[in-house]
Scaffold this active site. Structure first.
Site, PDB file in Angstrom:
ATOM      1  N   LYS A   1       0.848  -1.190   0.000  1.00 30.96           N
ATOM      2  CA  LYS A   1       0.000   0.000   0.000  1.00 30.96           C
ATOM      3  C   LYS A   1       0.883   1.239   0.000  1.00 30.96           C
ATOM      4  O   LYS A   1       2.106   1.151   0.058  1.00 30.96           O
ATOM      5  CB  LYS A   1      -0.950   0.013   1.191  1.00 30.96           C
ATOM      6  CG  LYS A   1      -0.273   0.110   2.548  1.00 30.96           C
ATOM      7  CD  LYS A   1      -1.253   0.455   3.661  1.00 30.96           C
ATOM      8  CE  LYS A   1      -2.399  -0.493   3.785  1.00 30.96           C
ATOM      9  NZ  LYS A   1      -3.239  -0.241   4.978  1.00 30.96           N
TER      10      LYS A   1
ATOM     11  N   LYS B   1      -7.384  -5.245  -3.314  1.00 32.98           N
ATOM     12  CA  LYS B   1      -8.176  -4.693  -2.208  1.00 32.98           C
ATOM     13  C   LYS B   1      -8.641  -3.272  -2.528  1.00 32.98           C
ATOM     14  O   LYS B   1      -7.840  -2.415  -2.874  1.00 32.98           O
ATOM     15  CB  LYS B   1      -7.324  -4.713  -0.938  1.00 32.98           C
ATOM     16  CG  LYS B   1      -8.042  -4.283   0.324  1.00 32.98           C
ATOM     17  CD  LYS B   1      -7.262  -4.674   1.579  1.00 32.98           C
ATOM     18  CE  LYS B   1      -5.893  -4.069   1.642  1.00 32.98           C
ATOM     19  NZ  LYS B   1      -5.232  -4.301   2.945  1.00 32.98           N
TER      20      LYS B   1
END
Length: 234
Positions: free
Chosen positions: A27, A85
């Site tokens: 991320k 995600k």
């Protein structure tokens, strides 16, 4: 419980992997709670992990932009992510959530049916003007998603437990399982939360700050990953 650890670069990915994380999650905290990193970073992490763990990649905190989100999801899948995600940020209705997740799932599964889609709601949904995570399992199941998650949308040090209590998180977990989905809990979790998490029973917990010594802006420490892995296995 499986442990998902979120590094931001190659060096941290190696530490997370060697520390024993079950899933290595790529991320970019500079771009938000589920901020997307660059395709070459995903590829680089995939290379250094070298098959020891599956790779997860966030594609962003999304409002209602199904086209943009589905293209981003395909990009993460092509770059090598095993789990893709997305955060449902500023999603106003279940209908919006359903279309967003359906299009993302179609984009990913059309490319590779073995890849998993993760839909994340936010425990602080009232602060960010989005839908309740408790609505997510039914919508996600209809969309063909594999995993539902709850995280914090605003990263100001407040924990998921400050917005959803044990009973609500247990309800979220049970709803996910009733709909045939895996589930994950994240959001400024601490070591002292582990007994409560054991009672709630999520399949996965997601961390960054916990294995950085409490500050997600600093680097991941291997000894803290190892400590958390050991405690999750007790």
């Amino acid at each position: 419980m499986k442990l998902l650890v979120s590094p931001i670069n190659r060096e941290e990915a190696i530490i997370a992997s060697l520390g024993g994380a079950d899933i290595v999650d790529v991320k970019n905290p500079k771009e938000g709670s589920l901020g997307a990193n660059f395709p070459w970073v995903i590829r680089d992490v995939k290379e250094v992990v070298n098959g020891r763990q599956p790779i997860s990649a966030t594609i962003g905190d999304f409002n209602y932009k199904p086209g943009t989100a589905s293209l981003a999801a395909l990009g993460a899948a092509v770059a090598g992510a095993d789990y893709i995600k997305v955060g449902l940020y500023d999603i106003q209705t279940e209908a919006q959530a359903l279309e967003l997740l359906t299009k993302i799932t179609l984009a990913v599964k059309d490319y590779d049916p073995s890849k998993k889609v993760v839909a994340s709601g936010y425990s602080d949904y009232k602060r960010i003007n989005s839908i309740s995570p408790l609505l997510l399992p039914a919508v996600a199941a209809e969309a063909g998603v594999d995993v539902v998650m709850v995280d914090t949308g605003i990263k100001d040090g407040k924990s998921t437990f400050e917005f959803m209590d044990e009973q609500e998180l247990k309800e979220f977990t049970d709803l996910a399982h009733e709909h045939g989905l895996e589930n994950a809990i994240a959001g400024s979790l601490k070591f002292e939360d582990l007994p409560v998490l054991e009672r709630i029973g999520p399949d996965i917990i997601g961390v960054r700050g916990m294995v950085c010594g409490g500050d997600r802006r600093t680097a991941i420490r291997q000894e803290l990953v190892e400590k958390l892995v050991a405690e999750c296995q007790i």
